[in-house]
Every structure is written in C-alpha cells, then in structure tokens.
Design a protein around this motif. Structure first.
Motif, mmCIF file in Angstrom:
data_model
loop_
_atom_site.group_PDB
_atom_site.id
_atom_site.type_symbol
_atom_site.label_atom_id
_atom_site.label_comp_id
_atom_site.label_asym_id
_atom_site.label_seq_id
_atom_site.Cartn_x
_atom_site.Cartn_y
_atom_site.Cartn_z
ATOM 1 N N PRO A 22 0.840 -1.207 0.000
ATOM 2 C CA PRO A 22 0.000 0.000 0.000
ATOM 3 C C PRO A 22 0.876 1.259 0.000
ATOM 4 O O PRO A 22 1.988 1.259 0.562
ATOM 5 C CB PRO A 22 -0.786 -0.100 1.314
ATOM 6 N N ASP A 23 0.407 2.333 -0.612
ATOM 7 C CA ASP A 23 1.183 3.569 -0.734
ATOM 8 C C ASP A 23 1.650 4.099 0.615
ATOM 9 O O ASP A 23 2.779 4.569 0.749
ATOM 10 C CB ASP A 23 0.368 4.641 -1.457
ATOM 11 N N LYS A 24 0.805 4.040 1.601
ATOM 12 C CA LYS A 24 1.156 4.548 2.937
ATOM 13 C C LYS A 24 2.345 3.776 3.508
ATOM 14 O O LYS A 24 3.267 4.377 4.057
ATOM 15 C CB LYS A 24 -0.055 4.428 3.873
ATOM 16 N N LEU A 25 2.344 2.467 3.344
ATOM 17 C CA LEU A 25 3.447 1.647 3.857
ATOM 18 C C LEU A 25 4.724 1.918 3.059
ATOM 19 O O LEU A 25 5.814 2.019 3.628
ATOM 20 C CB LEU A 25 3.078 0.165 3.805
ATOM 21 N N ILE B 149 8.292 3.292 4.638
ATOM 22 C CA ILE B 149 9.569 2.602 4.407
ATOM 23 C C ILE B 149 10.575 3.570 3.795
ATOM 24 O O ILE B 149 11.733 3.638 4.223
ATOM 25 C CB ILE B 149 9.369 1.362 3.510
ATOM 26 N N ALA B 150 10.148 4.342 2.804
ATOM 27 C CA ALA B 150 11.045 5.305 2.151
ATOM 28 C C ALA B 150 11.568 6.322 3.151
ATOM 29 O O ALA B 150 12.762 6.658 3.157
ATOM 30 C CB ALA B 150 10.320 6.002 1.002
ATOM 31 N N ILE B 151 10.705 6.830 3.998
ATOM 32 C CA ILE B 151 11.121 7.807 5.007
ATOM 33 C C ILE B 151 12.137 7.186 5.956
ATOM 34 O O ILE B 151 13.175 7.783 6.258
ATOM 35 C CB ILE B 151 9.893 8.361 5.763
ATOM 36 N N HIS B 152 11.876 5.978 6.394
ATOM 37 C CA HIS B 152 12.790 5.291 7.301
ATOM 38 C C HIS B 152 14.165 5.076 6.658
ATOM 39 O O HIS B 152 15.199 5.258 7.300
ATOM 40 C CB HIS B 152 12.194 3.951 7.735
ATOM 41 N N GLU C 226 8.506 14.997 2.657
ATOM 42 C CA GLU C 226 7.977 15.208 1.295
ATOM 43 C C GLU C 226 9.073 14.991 0.257
ATOM 44 O O GLU C 226 8.832 14.394 -0.793
ATOM 45 C CB GLU C 226 7.392 16.618 1.161
ATOM 46 N N LEU C 227 10.274 15.475 0.545
ATOM 47 C CA LEU C 227 11.398 15.277 -0.381
ATOM 48 C C LEU C 227 11.747 13.799 -0.512
ATOM 49 O O LEU C 227 12.013 13.316 -1.613
ATOM 50 C CB LEU C 227 12.618 16.067 0.085
ATOM 51 N N VAL C 228 11.751 13.095 0.608
ATOM 52 C CA VAL C 228 12.055 11.661 0.587
ATOM 53 C C VAL C 228 11.093 10.926 -0.348
ATOM 54 O O VAL C 228 11.497 10.042 -1.102
ATOM 55 C CB VAL C 228 11.999 11.062 2.015
ATOM 56 N N LEU C 229 9.835 11.310 -0.313
ATOM 57 C CA LEU C 229 8.837 10.632 -1.142
ATOM 58 C C LEU C 229 9.046 10.895 -2.623
ATOM 59 O O LEU C 229 8.525 10.160 -3.464
ATOM 60 C CB LEU C 229 7.426 11.045 -0.715
ATOM 61 N N LYS C 230 9.827 11.904 -2.965
ATOM 62 C CA LYS C 230 10.100 12.219 -4.363
ATOM 63 C C LYS C 230 11.384 11.572 -4.870
ATOM 64 O O LYS C 230 11.678 11.613 -6.052
ATOM 65 C CB LYS C 230 10.159 13.727 -4.563
ATOM 66 N N LEU C 231 12.151 10.964 -3.966
ATOM 67 C CA LEU C 231 13.389 10.306 -4.382
ATOM 68 C C LEU C 231 13.092 9.096 -5.257
ATOM 69 O O LEU C 231 12.152 8.354 -5.002
ATOM 70 C CB LEU C 231 14.196 9.868 -3.157
#
Length: 105
Positions: free
Chosen positions: A6-9, A13-16, A38-43
């Motif tokens: 799921p997108d939330k998970l 994970i990406a943030i972590h 927000e930046l992490v999610l764009k990596l």
C-alpha cells in the motif's frame, strides 16, 4: 514485492530508509521534518554499475544525486584523471534543485 505494498506503507519505508541522508545535506539541515519527508517521497532510487557515467561535463543538471552505498569518481575530460571521489553519504547536483521552477537562467 515493494510495488505491491500500500502507498502509505511504501512511504513509511522510504522515510525510514532515506530520511537520515537528507538531514546530512547542508541545504536541508534547517528544514522542518515535514518538508524532508515530502522530499524523501520524491526520491527515485537508481543503481549504477562500475564504469557507468551518471552525467557528463556540460549536461544540464535537473536532478540531485545522493550516494547511499558505493563510490563515485569525478573524472577529467580525459576520462582517466580522478578529480574527486564521493562515497556513502555524498551528494551532488544540489544547484539543480535550487534552480527548479526558476526562470530557466
């Protein structure tokens, strides 16, 4: 498997995984945690093999790169002279991020 989560998970994970590397970058040190998330999610993770060129002299920079694992060598015009070496936690291309959305100068 990751893509089926799921997108939330996936976001958590990406943030972590990537949050810490952004905190080490000078231009991001004073940013609020929410902006860094927000930046992490764009990596977009990319993998390069030995001998690959990430970019070449004269290329117009549109991306910032972070070295999560490994080593990147900046080579001279001759393709052999090593001008600099970046390792884990290193980054380059920060100027291109600062120019995003600008007047194109």
């Amino acid at each position: 498997i990751f893509e089926s989560l799921p997108d939330k998970l996936k976001a958590e994970i990406a943030i972590h995984v990537h949050f810490e590397i952004l905190q080490q970058v000078q231009i991001f040190k004073e940013c609020e945690a929410g902006l860094l998330e927000e930046l992490v999610l764009k990596l977009k993770p990319q993998v390069f093999s030995p001998g690959d060129y990430v970019c070449r002299k004269g290329d117009i920079g549109k991306e910032m790169y972070f070295i999560k694992h490994g080593r990147l060598e900046v080579v001279g015009d001759d393709g052999h002279t090593i001008l600099a070496t970046l390792t884990d936690g290193g980054y380059f291309g920060e100027i291109s991020v600062l120019n995003l959305g600008g007047s194109g100068n």
